[in-house]
Design an enzyme around this catalytic site. Structure first.
Site, PDB file in Angstrom:
ATOM      1  N   VAL A 158      -1.481   9.878 -11.948  1.00 34.87           N
ATOM      2  CA  VAL A 158      -2.574  10.849 -11.941  1.00 34.87           C
ATOM      3  C   VAL A 158      -3.263  10.867 -10.580  1.00 34.87           C
ATOM      4  O   VAL A 158      -3.653  11.930 -10.074  1.00 34.87           O
ATOM      5  CB  VAL A 158      -3.589  10.545 -13.060  1.00 34.87           C
ATOM      6  CG1 VAL A 158      -4.763  11.525 -13.007  1.00 34.87           C
ATOM      7  CG2 VAL A 158      -2.906  10.611 -14.418  1.00 34.87           C
ATOM      8  N   GLY A 159      -3.406   9.693  -9.962  1.00 32.62           N
ATOM      9  CA  GLY A 159      -4.031   9.610  -8.647  1.00 32.62           C
ATOM     10  C   GLY A 159      -3.311  10.444  -7.607  1.00 32.62           C
ATOM     11  O   GLY A 159      -3.945  11.062  -6.736  1.00 32.62           O
TER      12      GLY A 159
ATOM     13  N   GLU B 120       4.706  -1.147 -13.095  1.00 35.75           N
ATOM     14  CA  GLU B 120       3.434  -1.653 -13.589  1.00 35.75           C
ATOM     15  C   GLU B 120       3.235  -1.179 -15.024  1.00 35.75           C
ATOM     16  O   GLU B 120       3.040   0.008 -15.277  1.00 35.75           O
ATOM     17  CB  GLU B 120       2.266  -1.159 -12.731  1.00 35.75           C
ATOM     18  CG  GLU B 120       0.925  -1.711 -13.226  1.00 35.75           C
ATOM     19  CD  GLU B 120      -0.287  -0.945 -12.713  1.00 35.75           C
ATOM     20  OE1 GLU B 120      -1.385  -1.523 -12.682  1.00 35.75           O
ATOM     21  OE2 GLU B 120      -0.141   0.235 -12.345  1.00 35.75           O
TER      22      GLU B 120
ATOM     23  N   GLY C 108      -7.623   5.021 -11.564  1.00 36.06           N
ATOM     24  CA  GLY C 108      -6.710   5.263 -12.677  1.00 36.06           C
ATOM     25  C   GLY C 108      -5.278   5.006 -12.268  1.00 36.06           C
ATOM     26  O   GLY C 108      -5.003   4.233 -11.342  1.00 36.06           O
TER      27      GLY C 108
ATOM     28  N   GLU D 235      -8.326   4.378  -6.146  1.00 31.05           N
ATOM     29  CA  GLU D 235      -8.129   3.004  -6.619  1.00 31.05           C
ATOM     30  C   GLU D 235      -7.120   3.085  -7.760  1.00 31.05           C
ATOM     31  O   GLU D 235      -7.472   3.370  -8.905  1.00 31.05           O
ATOM     32  CB  GLU D 235      -9.454   2.399  -7.110  1.00 31.05           C
ATOM     33  CG  GLU D 235     -10.511   2.233  -6.036  1.00 31.05           C
ATOM     34  CD  GLU D 235     -10.243   1.051  -5.113  1.00 31.05           C
ATOM     35  OE1 GLU D 235      -9.233   0.342  -5.321  1.00 31.05           O
ATOM     36  OE2 GLU D 235     -11.040   0.840  -4.193  1.00 31.05           O
TER      37      GLU D 235
ATOM     38  N   ALA E 271     -12.285 -10.348  -8.251  1.00 34.25           N
ATOM     39  CA  ALA E 271     -12.795 -10.133  -6.899  1.00 34.25           C
ATOM     40  C   ALA E 271     -14.323 -10.111  -6.873  1.00 34.25           C
ATOM     41  O   ALA E 271     -14.964  -9.668  -7.820  1.00 34.25           O
ATOM     42  CB  ALA E 271     -12.256  -8.819  -6.331  1.00 34.25           C
TER      43      ALA E 271
ATOM     44  N   THR F 267      -1.423   5.512 -10.832  1.00 30.06           N
ATOM     45  CA  THR F 267      -0.842   6.061  -9.611  1.00 30.06           C
ATOM     46  C   THR F 267      -0.355   7.484  -9.841  1.00 30.06           C
ATOM     47  O   THR F 267      -0.498   8.356  -8.976  1.00 30.06           O
ATOM     48  CB  THR F 267       0.310   5.170  -9.123  1.00 30.06           C
ATOM     49  OG1 THR F 267      -0.214   3.879  -8.784  1.00 30.06           O
ATOM     50  CG2 THR F 267       0.996   5.760  -7.912  1.00 30.06           C
TER      51      THR F 267
END
Length: 530
Positions: A269-270, A418, A265, A287, A481, A267
């Site tokens: 909240v991370g 971002e 999610g 991530e 990826a 940055t």
């Protein structure tokens, strides 16, 4: 673009009830989708008019009934019950040999294959991405299942040389236990799949909290997985699920019984998740965001550059963590590349995500549209020029024009932000040193790419003074990826790695084991204690 839900008031059970909404029709229509012939395929996924939001071997849900899907909650009592059932299920799962666990994951992959088109359709309907991307996302889960099956016969540690005679020195890897998986709206199937398949073969059980705005996808995937477990007479709580909001995520982060929290999610909240997990000295796998750049040098093949830049900036309507947000062009080719990319932007087919010819669908939420407009306004205020796009589209749904902005400084505040929308900032550079430095100066470190034919430059880019990202590409886009490599990034991207390579190690704990099979007791470093 998102499907709306209604919660029945006649009883307390948490249910999702589907309303009709299409990309051409008014959101005000209220006929249940699942009862229309066009959407009858939803029943193939085990969905019905009412769908429970909790699974722990049994389906249920008694959470608060809310008018918006964004804040649906399972009760904390149900969370508690689910965690306990998961811990009990682990006692069964951990005793099953890893290759046998791999066989179960193989069956999960096969079950997903059978439902790949209908599940991909649901992803498109609920998230808003185009149909081929929805199917492709399910394919990622299938692929990582295949990968995990082979991995189930390969995980393990080395036998190391001991300095003491009659001794063996080995590494043992064991499962961490319960893995909490918190996923985001933009990849509501694949991110769970990366975590789930690898965690399972390592001997862990999983507790999934999907995004609050894509609950039916979480329910549909869980039904597929649960059926495989039930057919093999295994506890369903090996792969449990709680649909909920921030309270469930907070509980998982604080809960010492959740041995690893894998969070995908923002940055912002991370960081909160990481701090809560660290307070209890737990493990996290993060991530988070990406402010990804493509750097194009003067010797680049522009026939590769243009489609790469368009795919990576416009794909999923700019809502991938690996979306290209900065396009750095050498001064000598700046104008021609901007012209060609802008021309390609105008040829992007925008429309209904279910239309097989559509390349670009709506944003996920109205809030994203607001963020899009705010970012464009900030970019203009900071000196940017909109050369393509820049407006909300006059059509039902959260549609915005894919946008290109030039003229900004490389360190403009909006460039370093971002924004999860299809805005591409084009920057002009002159030297390799300058371009590499600009790539690395943002806080995130997820994906990056250069386009060049200079092999020396390629290896400088891959080396210690090159890109500081977790994904470092050459002559391909920043997104797309493969599952065989480790996926993740550095700095504010969180440092976690999922999917391939040795990412499995994040789901296991390592023990160094020394075994004395002699009758003597020599000490390490030649110490005498007599």
């Amino acid at each position: 673009s998102k499907v709306k839900y209604r919660y029945p008031q006649k009883r307390s059970t948490l249910k999702y009830k589907l309303f009709t909404i299409s990309y051409q029709q008014s959101a005000a229509m209220s006929t249940l989708l699942i009862n229309q012939s066009k959407y009858a395929w939803l029943k193939e996924l085990g969905l019905s008019e009412d769908n429970d939001g909790v699974y722990n071997g049994n389906w249920g849900g008694k959470g608060e009934l809310l008018d918006t899907v964004s804040f649906v909650q399972a009760t904390m009592a149900e969370y508690e019950e689910t965690v306990q059932k998961s811990r009990d299920a682990w006692k069964v799962w951990a005793d099953i040999p890893a290759p046998k666990r791999g066989e179960i994951v193989r069956q999960i992959g096969d079950a997903l294959r059978k439902k790949i088109k209908v599940l991909g359709s649901l992803v498109s309907l609920e998230m808003g991405k185009i149909y081929v991307e929805g199917v492709g996302e399910v394919q990622e889960y299938v692929d990582v299942c295949d990968y995990a099956v082979g991995l189930s016969r390969m995980i393990g540690g080395p036998v190391l040389p001991s300095e003491r005679p009659g001794h063996a020195l080995i590494e043992m890897w064991n499962p961490v236990g319960l893995v909490g998986i918190i996923t985001a709206f933009n990849f509501p199937v694949a991110v769970y799949g990366w975590n789930n398949a690898i965690a399972l073969i390592c001997g862990n059980v999983c507790l999934w909290k999907g995004a609050p705005t894509t609950p039916l996808t979480s329910v549909a995937v869980t039904k597929i997985v649960a059926e495989v477990l039930e057919q093999n007479n295994l506890p369903g709580a090996i792969c449990s699920m709680t649909c909920g909001g921030a309270d469930i995520g907070t509980a998982m982060s604080k809960d010492e019984r959740v041995d690893l929290v894998s969070f995908t999610g923002s940055t912002h909240v991370g960081k909160m998740v990481a701090m809560l997990v660290q307070e209890r000295f737990g493990r996290n796998l993060l991530e988070l965001g990406g402010n990804n750049a493509i750097i194009v040098f003067e010797d680049a093949d522009l026939n590769l550059v243009v489609p790469s830049a368009v795919f990576a900036s416009v794909g999923t309507a700019g809502q991938r963590c690996t979306t290209t947000r900065r396009l750095m062009l050498h001064g000598s080719i700046h104008d021609v590349v901007v012209e060609r990319v802008a021309k390609a932007y105008k040829q992007v087919r925008i429309g209904d995500p279910w239309d097989r010819n559509t390349m670009y669908g709506p944003l996920h939420t109205k809030q994203a549209v607001d963020q899009y407009l705010a970012a464009i306004e900030q970019a203009k205020q900071q000196g940017g020029t909109v050369v393509c796009g820049g407006k909300v589209m006059d059509r039902p749904g959260n549609y915005v024009e894919p946008t290109i902005i030039t003229g900004l400084a490389h360190d403009a505040p909006i460039v370093h932000t971002e924004t999860f929308v299809p805005i591409l900032y084009v920057l002009k550079f002159q030297t390799e040193e300058e371009a590499f430095a600009w790539n690395n100066e943002v806080k995130q470190g997820l994906s990056s790419s250069i386009f060049t034919k200079d092999m020396g430059r390629v290896f400088r880019w891959l080396g210690p003074k090159g890109s500081d990202c977790g994904i470092v590409n050459v002559n391909i886009p920043t997104s797309g990826a493969e599952i065989g490599g480790a996926f993740g990034g550095e700095k504010h991207t969180g440092g976690g790695r999922e999917s391939g390579s040795d990412s499995w190690k994040q789901y296991m704990r390592r023990s160094t084991c020394t075994i004395n099979y002699s009758k003597d007791l020599p000490l390490a470093q030649g110490i005498k204690f007599e």
